[in-house]
Design an enzyme around this catalytic site. Sequence first.
Site, PDB file in Angstrom:
ATOM      1  N   THR A   1      -2.120  -6.535  -7.142  1.00  0.00           N
ATOM      2  CA  THR A   1      -2.019  -5.388  -6.228  1.00  0.00           C
ATOM      3  C   THR A   1      -2.553  -5.790  -4.870  1.00  0.00           C
ATOM      4  O   THR A   1      -3.214  -6.824  -4.733  1.00  0.00           O
ATOM      5  CB  THR A   1      -2.902  -4.214  -6.682  1.00  0.00           C
ATOM      6  OG1 THR A   1      -4.283  -4.629  -6.584  1.00  0.00           O
ATOM      7  CG2 THR A   1      -2.563  -3.780  -8.073  1.00  0.00           C
ATOM      8  N   ASP A   2      -2.331  -4.958  -3.876  1.00  0.00           N
ATOM      9  CA  ASP A   2      -3.101  -5.094  -2.655  1.00  0.00           C
ATOM     10  C   ASP A   2      -4.462  -4.441  -2.902  1.00  0.00           C
ATOM     11  O   ASP A   2      -4.695  -3.770  -3.914  1.00  0.00           O
ATOM     12  CB  ASP A   2      -2.377  -4.489  -1.453  1.00  0.00           C
ATOM     13  CG  ASP A   2      -2.840  -5.156  -0.151  1.00  0.00           C
ATOM     14  OD1 ASP A   2      -3.892  -5.820  -0.154  1.00  0.00           O
ATOM     15  OD2 ASP A   2      -2.155  -4.999   0.877  1.00  0.00           O
ATOM     16  N   TYR A   3      -5.326  -4.641  -1.969  1.00  0.00           N
ATOM     17  CA  TYR A   3      -6.745  -4.289  -2.036  1.00  0.00           C
ATOM     18  C   TYR A   3      -6.969  -2.816  -2.417  1.00  0.00           C
ATOM     19  O   TYR A   3      -6.690  -1.923  -1.621  1.00  0.00           O
ATOM     20  CB  TYR A   3      -7.294  -4.538  -0.636  1.00  0.00           C
ATOM     21  CG  TYR A   3      -8.761  -4.829  -0.508  1.00  0.00           C
ATOM     22  CD1 TYR A   3      -9.204  -6.090  -0.145  1.00  0.00           C
ATOM     23  CD2 TYR A   3      -9.705  -3.834  -0.687  1.00  0.00           C
ATOM     24  CE1 TYR A   3     -10.550  -6.357   0.023  1.00  0.00           C
ATOM     25  CE2 TYR A   3     -11.042  -4.089  -0.524  1.00  0.00           C
ATOM     26  CZ  TYR A   3     -11.470  -5.349  -0.169  1.00  0.00           C
ATOM     27  OH  TYR A   3     -12.798  -5.601   0.007  1.00  0.00           O
TER      28      TYR A   3
ATOM     29  N   PHE B   1       0.810  -1.224   0.000  1.00  0.00           N
ATOM     30  CA  PHE B   1       0.000   0.000   0.000  1.00  0.00           C
ATOM     31  C   PHE B   1       0.846   1.277   0.000  1.00  0.00           C
ATOM     32  O   PHE B   1       0.398   2.330  -0.410  1.00  0.00           O
ATOM     33  CB  PHE B   1      -0.874   0.046   1.265  1.00  0.00           C
ATOM     34  CG  PHE B   1      -2.058  -0.887   1.254  1.00  0.00           C
ATOM     35  CD1 PHE B   1      -3.039  -0.793   0.272  1.00  0.00           C
ATOM     36  CD2 PHE B   1      -2.228  -1.836   2.251  1.00  0.00           C
ATOM     37  CE1 PHE B   1      -4.148  -1.624   0.284  1.00  0.00           C
ATOM     38  CE2 PHE B   1      -3.336  -2.670   2.277  1.00  0.00           C
ATOM     39  CZ  PHE B   1      -4.303  -2.571   1.290  1.00  0.00           C
TER      40      PHE B   1
END
Length: 772
Positions: free
Chosen positions: A307-309, A276
């Site tokens: 990706t992250d969230y 992030f």
Amino acid sequence: MKKYLLATAIATTFVLTACNLQTDQPLMNAEKTNTQAPISQTIWHDDKAQMDAFITELMAKMTLEEKVGQMTLFSSDWDVTGPSLRGDYQEKIKEGKVGAVFNAFTAKYTKQLQKIAVEETRLGIPLLFGYDVIHGHRTIFPISLGESASWDLDAIKLAAEVAAAEAAAEGIHWTFAPMVDVARDPRWGRISEGSGEDVYLTTAIARARVQGFQGDDLSQPHTILATAKHFAAYGQGQAGRDYHTTDMSDRELRDTYLPPFKAAVDAGVTSFMTSFNELNGVPASANKYLLTDILRDEWSFEGFVVTDYTSINEMVKHGFARDNDHAGELAVKAGVDMDMQGSVYFDYLANQVTQGKVSPQQIDNAARRILEMKYRLGLFEDPYRYSNEEREAQEIYKEYNLQAAQDVARKSMVLLKNENQQLPLSKSDLTIAVIGPLADSKEDLIGSWSAAGDRYEKPITLLTGIKAKVADPSKVLYAKGASYEFSHQDNSGFEAAIAIAKKADVIVLAMGEKWDMTGEATSRTSLDFPGNQLALMQQLKKLAKPMVLVLMNGRPMTIEWADQNVDAILEAWYPGTMGGPAIADVLFGDYNPSGKLPVTFPRNVGQIPLYYNMKNTGRPYSKDNAEQKYVSRYIDSLNTPLYHFGHGLSYTTFDYSKISLNKAVITAKEKLTASIDVTNSGNYDGEEVVQLYIRDRIGSVTRPVKQLKGFKKIFLHKGETKTVSFSISTEDLAFHRQDMSFGAEAGEFDLFIGTSSDKVQSSEFTLSGSVD
Ligand code: BGC
């Protein structure tokens, strides 16, 4: 991973049919699929050419939108691990616009969703199911930081294997683990998800976990894809605040934060997750330096990057992209293959290609990487092979898994203090007062990020574990006594706790943090006991009875008062489903504790960051200059931690001989062998983690005061002596030198071997001659 599935008999016919894309019919359908095929009916062989041909043919049939669909990951509604859900994801699967789903599990539900992809889309490409299977799936093992405290790579690998087998039986193909972020700030709640502060230990554990999840053969139905996350330097966010800014030198990045990721690549990890944070001004999800220059070009990573969230969307708030459209373009160009939950690729990517902003080749590369993983999992032969209700029923919470969880939990516990051999406790004769908010709490035991683990029924508490262990359970008294809620002011529970403590011979306190005070988005500015736990401990101290503190927590806490006032302290972390019996095994001596801290415990928050391998400074503080003002120290606190990295006691004692080296001087091509005799000099059989540290005395850039370079966990019967040897090569001495080349430098080194980073024998050697 070199093996690809070749199905036999019926399935072979099926593969051939599946490869025939002329009709644009679904690749397969449920009738044709032998979902219950036992593994013995399949044979396996290496054939990358066959896979390449299959995917090339498939991709030739895919539209741009379908390729972008493979790059799109949406959350199902079964678990919530971040903000906002896309309610219409099932519709989008049907349109062929979603290639992967996370937060869905059970054989039944994953089969149901898979059916949509396989039977209702144009090409029938199976979905990939991901989930956060971090420290167990249903049977929960200790939190990752706890497992790491075992320093037992076989145990850690086993935990990942069991987690993979349970998850795979419930239809999951892919875990978002291991988290390999080196973390040196216990204010950051996610320190609980990693392996602590040290690069060598984190690297070794990264390898073990990847091997545990993926096994040797991805096409086996009990293995799943692993993810190295969060790439990169997420653990170094400013002030311990989650999602915060990271700014560091390239040397620090490469020497400390990247090696565990590189080790994961070398161990064959199949996916990477971006972080992030921004790194040096560039958010990780658009960081070409990380995702392409390092990951692809330097390390030759062949898997895919997710990706992250919603971290693509967050680049707008970072102030890096104008809008989501722009953010998506930056992400894909930097090297992100799959968008988790952000809906950015879904909304904009095809258009960007049509407008000529993004090259079709970029999309093809990403889609191919993802399709390869589906192929390697065997999903094109049988999309339902992981969603197996029969296997699910056999696998979930099976006895073997529960026993493994109990064993790994005992191995993860660290005996921080044991004054006058207060522990182990006798199983007979004692009246025991068990007190504290964590003593009989099921929900806390499994900690955060505990996947599909049951939090309210299955976990066995400490109170239950103690009662099962003693001769007379009626002599085990219980009171909750205090609360771990931050806001708690009411001390009315003290009275009952004091009353039972008065009747007892020994007080066992179960205190620490509430489970959801650790993990993501749980940064703290104080590491003291939350609520009125300390106040209760202080009251109980007045009774002058023996006190044993069992800590359950997800990070180092500041426990100076407890250290000075209770007799024994056992760090149990969040020990998992079998936590209670595991702690009881240790408290009553059925297991002799062997864990060592993977992270430093500071005395106070002001000392943070505090880790064992710091630099010396030009004015190091020492006993000899303690009276001087202008030295590097605090005026209101010691410099030293409360508990050092590598610390951990046993019920027995280990004596270390002097170190013997096979040579005093080595050249770059030679290896040094350092040996030491370790003797179990106490009254119990036990395990010891023998730790090797090295200091490079002078470097072209300054070197840390000590760096872990090896460890061995050995078992010694009482009275037994073993010789432990370490082999050290020039590679172990390498770092990024002043010109950023990677290698060792000739000169003098200190070599330390011991039971903890602060309790070592020392020796020295010289590296001479030229070094590349
Ligand atoms: C976390 C990841 C996790 C993802 C999916 C994010 O919020 O940072 O570690 O894998 O959610 O649940």
